[in-house]
Structures are given as C-alpha cells and as structure tokens.
Design a protein around this motif. Structure first.
Motif, mmCIF file in Angstrom:
data_model
loop_
_atom_site.group_PDB
_atom_site.id
_atom_site.type_symbol
_atom_site.label_atom_id
_atom_site.label_comp_id
_atom_site.label_asym_id
_atom_site.label_seq_id
_atom_site.Cartn_x
_atom_site.Cartn_y
_atom_site.Cartn_z
ATOM 1 N N SER A 44 0.816 -1.209 0.000
ATOM 2 C CA SER A 44 0.000 0.000 0.000
ATOM 3 C C SER A 44 0.855 1.266 0.000
ATOM 4 N N PRO A 45 0.572 2.212 -0.913
ATOM 5 C CA PRO A 45 1.276 3.496 -0.884
ATOM 6 C C PRO A 45 0.623 4.494 0.060
ATOM 7 N N LEU A 46 -0.473 4.080 0.714
ATOM 8 C CA LEU A 46 -1.273 5.024 1.496
ATOM 9 C C LEU A 46 -0.794 5.185 2.930
ATOM 10 N N THR A 47 -0.569 4.068 3.621
ATOM 11 C CA THR A 47 -0.232 4.116 5.045
ATOM 12 C C THR A 47 0.601 2.910 5.434
ATOM 13 N N SER A 48 1.396 3.069 6.472
ATOM 14 C CA SER A 48 2.151 1.944 7.027
ATOM 15 C C SER A 48 1.518 1.441 8.315
ATOM 16 N N ASP A 49 0.298 1.891 8.623
ATOM 17 C CA ASP A 49 -0.406 1.465 9.824
ATOM 18 C C ASP A 49 -1.449 0.409 9.469
ATOM 19 N N THR A 59 4.640 8.104 -2.547
ATOM 20 C CA THR A 59 4.834 7.646 -3.921
ATOM 21 C C THR A 59 3.635 8.013 -4.794
ATOM 22 N N ILE A 60 2.738 8.853 -4.276
ATOM 23 C CA ILE A 60 1.566 9.307 -5.030
ATOM 24 C C ILE A 60 1.736 10.769 -5.427
ATOM 25 N N VAL A 77 8.268 18.509 5.970
ATOM 26 C CA VAL A 77 8.288 17.137 5.462
ATOM 27 C C VAL A 77 8.280 16.203 6.668
ATOM 28 N N ILE A 78 7.293 15.300 6.717
ATOM 29 C CA ILE A 78 7.153 14.383 7.842
ATOM 30 C C ILE A 78 7.933 13.103 7.542
ATOM 31 N N ALA A 79 8.975 12.855 8.306
ATOM 32 C CA ALA A 79 9.842 11.689 8.082
ATOM 33 C C ALA A 79 9.081 10.383 8.295
ATOM 34 N N GLY A 80 9.363 9.403 7.456
ATOM 35 C CA GLY A 80 8.797 8.066 7.619
ATOM 36 C C GLY A 80 7.356 7.913 7.188
ATOM 37 N N ALA A 81 6.730 8.980 6.694
ATOM 38 C CA ALA A 81 5.301 8.940 6.397
ATOM 39 C C ALA A 81 5.022 8.593 4.943
ATOM 40 N N LYS A 82 3.974 7.795 4.733
ATOM 41 C CA LYS A 82 3.426 7.588 3.401
ATOM 42 C C LYS A 82 2.355 8.653 3.134
ATOM 43 N N HIS A 83 1.658 8.522 2.034
ATOM 44 C CA HIS A 83 0.820 9.598 1.500
ATOM 45 C C HIS A 83 -0.270 10.088 2.453
ATOM 46 N N GLU A 84 -0.993 9.178 3.076
ATOM 47 C CA GLU A 84 -2.167 9.574 3.863
ATOM 48 C C GLU A 84 -1.755 9.853 5.305
#
Length: 311
Positions: free
Chosen positions: A194-199, A258-259, A279-286
């Motif tokens: 998923s490019p949206l979240t790592s949670d 990546t979006i 810029v929020i480190a470690g974060a994906k798009h959402e």
C-alpha cells in the motif's frame, strides 16, 4: 455501522445541491471538549469519503473545533456523474470549486461557528490552493496534507499527460478509466504494497468500511478527470502561483510519498510568502491515516499552526 470505525458523537448528516444540480452529501459535528475555537472544514482526497475521517474528526472535536465535511461530486455519498459508479470523473476541475463554494455558502456560513479553518488532503489540498486564489476571505488559515500539486515521478510530464488525456476526452473517451494496479479495492492482502499508510489497523479500517458499503469505493480515474487534474496541477507549478496565495498556509509533505511529489511540494513551500512547509519523516501519503507516531507529528503541527492561534 462498522465496529472498527465508530461515528463521532453529535453528527448531523444532510445533502446540499450545487447550482449545476449535483447533490452533495455532507456531515457536521459540534465540538466535544475545550473552549470554542471555530470550525474545521475538512476536504478529502480523490476516492475518499466522510466515513474515512471519523478518527480525525474526533481529534478536532476534542480540541474545541466543530467539524464540517462533505463528499466531492462523483465520490462518497454524493451524486455520481457517469454510468460507472466506481470510476473517478469530473468534467472540469473548477467543478470542485463549485462544490466547495456551495458548501461554504449554504452550510458552513449559516450552520457552523466561525472562524473557519480549512484542512485539505491530496486532491482536496489542490482544490484548496485554487480556492485561496479565488477568495482570500473564505477561510482564516489552511492546513494542507500532501496537496496534489504534482504526481510522484511525473514532475516533468504533467503537461504531456494532460494533453494526451484531453485529446482522448475530445474523441469521446473521457469516461474511460486509466487502469492501474493500485486502484483495486482495499484488501488486507494488499497492505504491504500500500502506498497510502504503514499502519495496519488504520488500513484494515478502510477495508472494513468499503466492505460494509461498496458504494463508497472509487477505483481508477477517468481520462477526463486526469485531463482536468493535470491542468490544475500545471497551474500550481507556475512561478507566480505562490505569490497569489495570501492566506496563512501550512503544507505538510510525506517523506515516503509515492503518489504526490514531495519535491514539488518542497518547491512550492520555498516560494510561499505567507506560509511554510514541513516534510514528515517516515510517512506515506495519507498522513491522517498513518501510525500514531506520524499522526502525532501531524496533529502537533496542526496545534501549532491553528489550535494555539485561536486563543
């Protein structure tokens, strides 16, 4: 009712009709705690819907804000615009401005306590940037999460893609979907890609919500949507665009996005005269759907930029 996604208390649901006769679903909530601070107007990204932001709504309520949100035309519980209900479509990107202006005039102003603060994610952030150039007085401040000013890896081809999609639309193929692997329905099996979240828990909540109401699902964008969006993104990348943004503005970018293009957001942020970017480190798009550690940074930025300014 989805057990993993409870509705915040005090919701009022309804519909509002735009001047071009599109019916939009909306929801408003009162504050739940703290001193009165005004209203957060929450505008979503492409494919999103009111239910996706229940947790975030509750976060704003607990800070003393009323919350007002709606589904853009063509998605969520609002009117679909073409025969295929799961394809993202809009005739012109300016139509989203019509949606926002209608909601602001018919619901936000008469029914919600001022002052008004806009929180926008992804496509909603792009609409918000356009709105800020049209009407400086609609909102006191804007807080944007990964606004869609360019697509990752396409920073130098936005114009070409827009022209291609415009040509297909002219040939009568505007409603045809641009099929991509990432536009399939959310599923637990897709989480690691998923490019949206790592949670995982928040991703699973998205899965549960779509399974409970498949009508909320939007997959691939149409070529007409692509043409409209590319034109709008091209405008935000012009050298003089940032100088037209007079409203106080905070732009958050996700380091692992990546979006939406993080470099493009950084370029916009450096040009802002009345705003800044992070810029929020470690974060994906959402960003609002990310891990507690990431959301903690996002909400701390919100507090510094909006909550503490209301005292």
């Amino acid at each position: 009712m989805v057990p993993s996604n409870p509705v915040p208390e005090g919701v009022r649901l309804g519909y509002v009709t735009t001047p071009d006769r599109v019916k939009l679903r909306y929801a408003i909530w009162p504050k739940s705690a703290g001193p009165h601070r005004g209203t957060v107007c929450l505008v979503q990204g492409r494919t999103e819907y009111i239910e996706k932001y229940f947790e975030t709504v509750a976060d704003f309520q607990a800070r003393g804000f009323a919350v007002a949100t709606f589904d853009w035309r063509g998605q969520g519980g609002s009117d679909r615009l073409i025969g295929h209900p799961h394809v993202g479509y809009v005739d012109r990107f300016e139509d989203y401005w019509t949606d926002l202006k209608t909601f602001h005039g018919q619901i936000l102003l008469p029914d919600c306590p001022p002052p008004f603060y806009l929180v926008g994610h992804s496509m909603g952030g792009l609409v918000a940037l356009d709105a800020a150039t049209r009407d400086r007085m609609m909102f006191d401040r804007m807080f944007l999460s990964a606004p869609m000013v360019s697509l990752a890896g396409m920073e130098h081809s936005i114009g070409a893609w827009g022209a291609f999609a415009e040509a297909l639309s002219f040939l009568g193929l505007g409603a045809m979907p641009l099929k991509r692997k990432g536009d399939s329905r959310p599923d637990e099996a897709h989480f690691t890609r998923s490019p949206l979240t790592s949670d995982l828990l928040r991703y699973t909540r998205m899965v549960d919500t779509i399974r409970a109401d498949d009508g909320l699902y939007i997959g691939s964008p149409s070529f007409r949507w692509l043409a409209a969006a590319m034109k709008a993104m091209t405008e935000t990348n012009r050298e003089n665009f940032a100088s037209r943004l007079q409203i106080p503005l905070l732009v958050l970018a996700a380091a692992r996005d990546t979006i939406v293009s993080t470099p493009a957001l950084e370029q916009l942020g450096l040009r802002l005269r009345n705003g800044r970017h992070m810029v929020i480190a470690g974060a994906k798009h959402e960003l609002f759907m990310e891990t507690d550690a990431v959301r903690g940074q996002v909400l701390a930025a919100f507090d510094a930029f909006i909550t503490h300014q209301t005292r």
